[in-house]
Design a protein around this motif. Sequence first.
Motif, PDB file in Angstrom:
ATOM      1  N   GLY A 161      20.398   3.983  73.342  1.00 59.86           N
ATOM      2  CA  GLY A 161      20.928   2.557  74.127  1.00 59.86           C
ATOM      3  C   GLY A 161      20.905   1.498  73.045  1.00 59.86           C
ATOM      4  O   GLY A 161      19.619   1.118  72.721  1.00 59.86           O
ATOM      5  N   GLY A 162      21.904   1.201  72.621  1.00 58.83           N
ATOM      6  CA  GLY A 162      22.117  -0.220  71.684  1.00 58.83           C
ATOM      7  C   GLY A 162      22.209  -1.313  72.426  1.00 58.83           C
ATOM      8  O   GLY A 162      23.054  -2.303  72.077  1.00 58.83           O
ATOM      9  N   GLY A 163      21.503  -1.631  73.360  1.00 57.53           N
ATOM     10  CA  GLY A 163      21.586  -3.133  74.174  1.00 57.53           C
ATOM     11  C   GLY A 163      20.663  -3.938  73.513  1.00 57.53           C
ATOM     12  O   GLY A 163      20.178  -3.784  72.282  1.00 57.53           O
ATOM     13  N   LEU A 164      19.948  -4.816  74.506  1.00 60.24           N
ATOM     14  CA  LEU A 164      18.904  -5.773  74.016  1.00 60.24           C
ATOM     15  C   LEU A 164      18.003  -5.281  73.315  1.00 60.24           C
ATOM     16  O   LEU A 164      17.411  -5.313  72.255  1.00 60.24           O
ATOM     17  CB  LEU A 164      18.761  -6.805  75.066  1.00 60.24           C
ATOM     18  CG  LEU A 164      17.962  -7.980  74.613  1.00 60.24           C
ATOM     19  CD1 LEU A 164      18.521  -8.958  73.544  1.00 60.24           C
ATOM     20  CD2 LEU A 164      17.461  -8.786  75.818  1.00 60.24           C
ATOM     21  N   ALA A 165      17.211  -4.423  74.293  1.00 60.64           N
ATOM     22  CA  ALA A 165      16.076  -3.639  73.641  1.00 60.64           C
ATOM     23  C   ALA A 165      16.166  -2.822  72.588  1.00 60.64           C
ATOM     24  O   ALA A 165      15.361  -2.902  71.611  1.00 60.64           O
ATOM     25  CB  ALA A 165      15.166  -3.183  75.104  1.00 60.64           C
ATOM     26  N   GLY A 166      17.120  -1.903  72.751  1.00 62.57           N
ATOM     27  CA  GLY A 166      17.325  -0.982  71.867  1.00 62.57           C
ATOM     28  C   GLY A 166      17.576  -1.471  70.440  1.00 62.57           C
ATOM     29  O   GLY A 166      17.230  -1.291  69.432  1.00 62.57           O
ATOM     30  N   GLY A 167      18.665  -2.512  70.419  1.00 64.02           N
ATOM     31  CA  GLY A 167      19.225  -3.285  68.985  1.00 64.02           C
ATOM     32  C   GLY A 167      17.866  -3.851  68.658  1.00 64.02           C
ATOM     33  O   GLY A 167      17.578  -3.713  67.521  1.00 64.02           O
ATOM     34  N   LEU A 168      17.073  -4.698  69.424  1.00 66.47           N
ATOM     35  CA  LEU A 168      16.009  -5.084  68.841  1.00 66.47           C
ATOM     36  C   LEU A 168      14.952  -4.414  68.075  1.00 66.47           C
ATOM     37  O   LEU A 168      14.451  -4.697  67.121  1.00 66.47           O
ATOM     38  CB  LEU A 168      15.314  -6.175  69.892  1.00 66.47           C
ATOM     39  CG  LEU A 168      16.120  -7.425  70.377  1.00 66.47           C
ATOM     40  CD1 LEU A 168      15.312  -8.085  71.303  1.00 66.47           C
ATOM     41  CD2 LEU A 168      16.349  -8.336  68.954  1.00 66.47           C
TER      42      LEU A 168
ATOM     43  N   ARG B 238      18.247   2.861  77.916  1.00 67.42           N
ATOM     44  CA  ARG B 238      19.476   2.880  78.428  1.00 67.42           C
ATOM     45  C   ARG B 238      19.669   1.775  79.508  1.00 67.42           C
ATOM     46  O   ARG B 238      20.709   1.895  80.197  1.00 67.42           O
ATOM     47  CB  ARG B 238      19.622   4.158  78.981  1.00 67.42           C
ATOM     48  CG  ARG B 238      20.020   5.341  78.152  1.00 67.42           C
ATOM     49  CD  ARG B 238      20.291   6.557  78.693  1.00 67.42           C
ATOM     50  NE  ARG B 238      18.718   7.089  79.238  1.00 67.42           N
ATOM     51  CZ  ARG B 238      18.713   8.187  79.877  1.00 67.42           C
ATOM     52  NH1 ARG B 238      19.610   8.873  80.217  1.00 67.42           N
ATOM     53  NH2 ARG B 238      17.624   8.553  80.381  1.00 67.42           N
ATOM     54  N   GLY B 239      18.793   0.745  79.630  1.00 70.54           N
ATOM     55  CA  GLY B 239      19.334  -0.323  80.567  1.00 70.54           C
ATOM     56  C   GLY B 239      18.866  -0.177  81.948  1.00 70.54           C
ATOM     57  O   GLY B 239      18.028   0.949  82.376  1.00 70.54           O
ATOM     58  N   ALA B 240      19.719  -0.685  82.913  1.00 71.05           N
ATOM     59  CA  ALA B 240      19.232  -0.646  84.272  1.00 71.05           C
ATOM     60  C   ALA B 240      19.309   0.374  85.084  1.00 71.05           C
ATOM     61  O   ALA B 240      18.452   0.876  85.830  1.00 71.05           O
ATOM     62  CB  ALA B 240      20.367  -2.066  84.936  1.00 71.05           C
ATOM     63  N   GLY B 241      20.460   1.215  85.188  1.00 67.83           N
ATOM     64  CA  GLY B 241      20.522   2.194  85.790  1.00 67.83           C
ATOM     65  C   GLY B 241      20.509   1.855  87.182  1.00 67.83           C
ATOM     66  O   GLY B 241      21.165   0.688  87.544  1.00 67.83           O
ATOM     67  N   LYS B 242      20.312   2.547  88.237  1.00 69.49           N
ATOM     68  CA  LYS B 242      20.676   2.038  89.782  1.00 69.49           C
ATOM     69  C   LYS B 242      19.634   0.947  90.538  1.00 69.49           C
ATOM     70  O   LYS B 242      19.995   0.587  91.591  1.00 69.49           O
ATOM     71  CB  LYS B 242      21.147   3.142  90.635  1.00 69.49           C
ATOM     72  CG  LYS B 242      22.475   3.740  90.109  1.00 69.49           C
ATOM     73  CD  LYS B 242      23.776   3.138  90.793  1.00 69.49           C
ATOM     74  CE  LYS B 242      24.957   3.647  90.348  1.00 69.49           C
ATOM     75  NZ  LYS B 242      25.682   2.950  89.684  1.00 69.49           N
TER      76      LYS B 242
ATOM     77  N   GLY C 174      12.560  -2.223  77.348  1.00 74.61           N
ATOM     78  CA  GLY C 174      13.632  -2.890  78.006  1.00 74.61           C
ATOM     79  C   GLY C 174      13.683  -2.664  79.508  1.00 74.61           C
ATOM     80  O   GLY C 174      12.498  -2.368  80.206  1.00 74.61           O
ATOM     81  N   VAL C 175      14.776  -2.921  80.339  1.00 73.53           N
ATOM     82  CA  VAL C 175      14.838  -2.908  81.794  1.00 73.53           C
ATOM     83  C   VAL C 175      14.438  -1.426  82.212  1.00 73.53           C
ATOM     84  O   VAL C 175      14.085  -1.257  83.133  1.00 73.53           O
ATOM     85  CB  VAL C 175      16.173  -3.385  82.103  1.00 73.53           C
ATOM     86  CG1 VAL C 175      16.744  -3.024  83.492  1.00 73.53           C
ATOM     87  CG2 VAL C 175      16.347  -4.981  81.816  1.00 73.53           C
ATOM     88  N   ARG C 176      14.912  -0.383  81.236  1.00 73.83           N
ATOM     89  CA  ARG C 176      14.754   0.833  81.675  1.00 73.83           C
ATOM     90  C   ARG C 176      13.237   1.204  81.839  1.00 73.83           C
ATOM     91  O   ARG C 176      12.909   2.091  82.735  1.00 73.83           O
ATOM     92  CB  ARG C 176      14.987   1.795  80.514  1.00 73.83           C
ATOM     93  CG  ARG C 176      15.278   3.332  80.796  1.00 73.83           C
ATOM     94  CD  ARG C 176      16.539   3.527  81.488  1.00 73.83           C
ATOM     95  NE  ARG C 176      16.707   4.809  81.901  1.00 73.83           N
ATOM     96  CZ  ARG C 176      17.800   5.316  82.530  1.00 73.83           C
ATOM     97  NH1 ARG C 176      18.832   4.469  82.961  1.00 73.83           N
ATOM     98  NH2 ARG C 176      17.962   6.412  82.965  1.00 73.83           N
ATOM     99  N   ALA C 177      12.355   0.349  81.546  1.00 75.55           N
ATOM    100  CA  ALA C 177      10.788   0.405  81.750  1.00 75.55           C
ATOM    101  C   ALA C 177      10.432  -0.369  82.575  1.00 75.55           C
ATOM    102  O   ALA C 177       9.404  -0.545  82.943  1.00 75.55           O
ATOM    103  CB  ALA C 177      10.209  -0.115  80.307  1.00 75.55           C
TER     104      ALA C 177
END
Length: 384
Positions: A14-21, A141-145, A264-267
């Motif tokens: 996941g290359g969003g905010l947390a993964g990219g940082l 991978r961000g939020a999920g559900k 990130g949000v995944r955590a």
Amino acid sequence: MTADLPRCDIAIVGGGLAGGLAALALAAKRPDLDVRLVEPGSVGGNHIWSFFDSDIARGDRWLVAPLVRHHWGQYDVAFPSHRRTMRMGYKSITGEALAEAVAAALPEGCIVADKAKHVAPDHILLARGGRLSARHVIDARGAGKFPTLDCGWQKFVGQALTIRGGHGVAHPVVMDARVEQLDGYRFVYLLPFDDETIFVEDTYYSDSADLDVAAVRERIAGYVAARQWDVAAVTREETGVLPVVIAGDFERMWPASDRTARIGVRAGAFHATTGYSLPDAVRTVAALPTLVDRADLPAILRARAAATWRRQRFYRMLGAMLFRAADPDARYRVFQRFYRLSPGLIARFYAGGSTRGDKLRILSGKPPVPFGRALAALRRFDWK
Ligand SMILES: Cc1cc2nc3c(=O)[nH]c(=O)nc-3n(C[C@H](O)[C@H](O)[C@H](O)COP(=O)(O)OP(=O)(O)OC[C@H]3O[C@@H](n4cnc5c(N)ncnc54)[C@H](O)[C@@H]3O)c2cc1C
């Protein structure tokens, strides 16, 4: 069949905010490591992420400084019976800036343009076939559900607009709540990028996650017309539906049996009241370069995330007040009262670092919600 990729040290999914940082932090501080970033779309995505200077410790600012595309020295809030200018730095970074920085920092071939179809602590199976093995996989991978959360929602549509002749707004308006109160607490958020470009976001603290994008676009058009802005173009649009958490079981969200590292949000690492994750993502990612050598990295990150979750209990309780004690069209009063408090308290609130004194101060005095309903909401609140 696609061949397996060579084994690497760290595979970030996941290359969003947390993964990219995380990729940036590891490239800067641990160039000895072979880091891969698995992202099926564009790194950073379609995002503008904003934060207050006080959200990020001085020692961690190097990580976001190169990504800042807009910055201001103060911001405004405006409510039906209260206006205030806050002298606090505010900054925005963009998905494009993150993408450019990651592309420049990682050696060629280290961004894997694919989706992970299976994620395990030491390997990923890729959607197009093939396996990527790593000393550590980090799931970003961000939020999920969020099936396990009891929450309200902060939902919004934001548009960057080019205004012929200029918009006349000098600095951000973090909440303009002098608008018709609809679907819960409604406010408009403004970021003036330059004299003629302004980002206008229409936001709702709502009981429902449904976002009627077409209706919100119309309301943005109404707001813009009321300010007599002559729109030449809409150059960008983003939407969001973020949980405002009232209760949730961290153990169910990230079971101890799941031994893959997460960030990130995944955590589960986001502010329970605002849904924002940037402050925590920076804190965690800045610590990664020294943590990645540890064999127990997943357990360390899980313990950090669990501690963050516990610290968010006070903000979850505020969510209970907002969604269970306040009538939807009176929710704005909670924020109107909050913005009468001291600048230091407000800054610590957004950074997720409210002190005991701050919490007492937020709860003391005449409540902006009916007293009996506040007590009932507290009685039902899950103090875990
Ligand atoms: C429109 C919007 C604006 C926001 N603004 C702010 C803000 O101003 N400040 C703030 O602090 N927070 C903001 N937030 C809240 C939150 O901080 C963001 O959602 C943030 O992007 C979350 O970071 P993340 O890295 O955890 O997840 P994301 O940034 O969502 O990244 C997840 C990445 O994982 C990728 N991915 C998903 N599944 C797979 C898979 N199977 N394989 C490989 N990759 C996968 C996705 O493509 C995505 O790039 C905003 C949220 C939204 C939606």
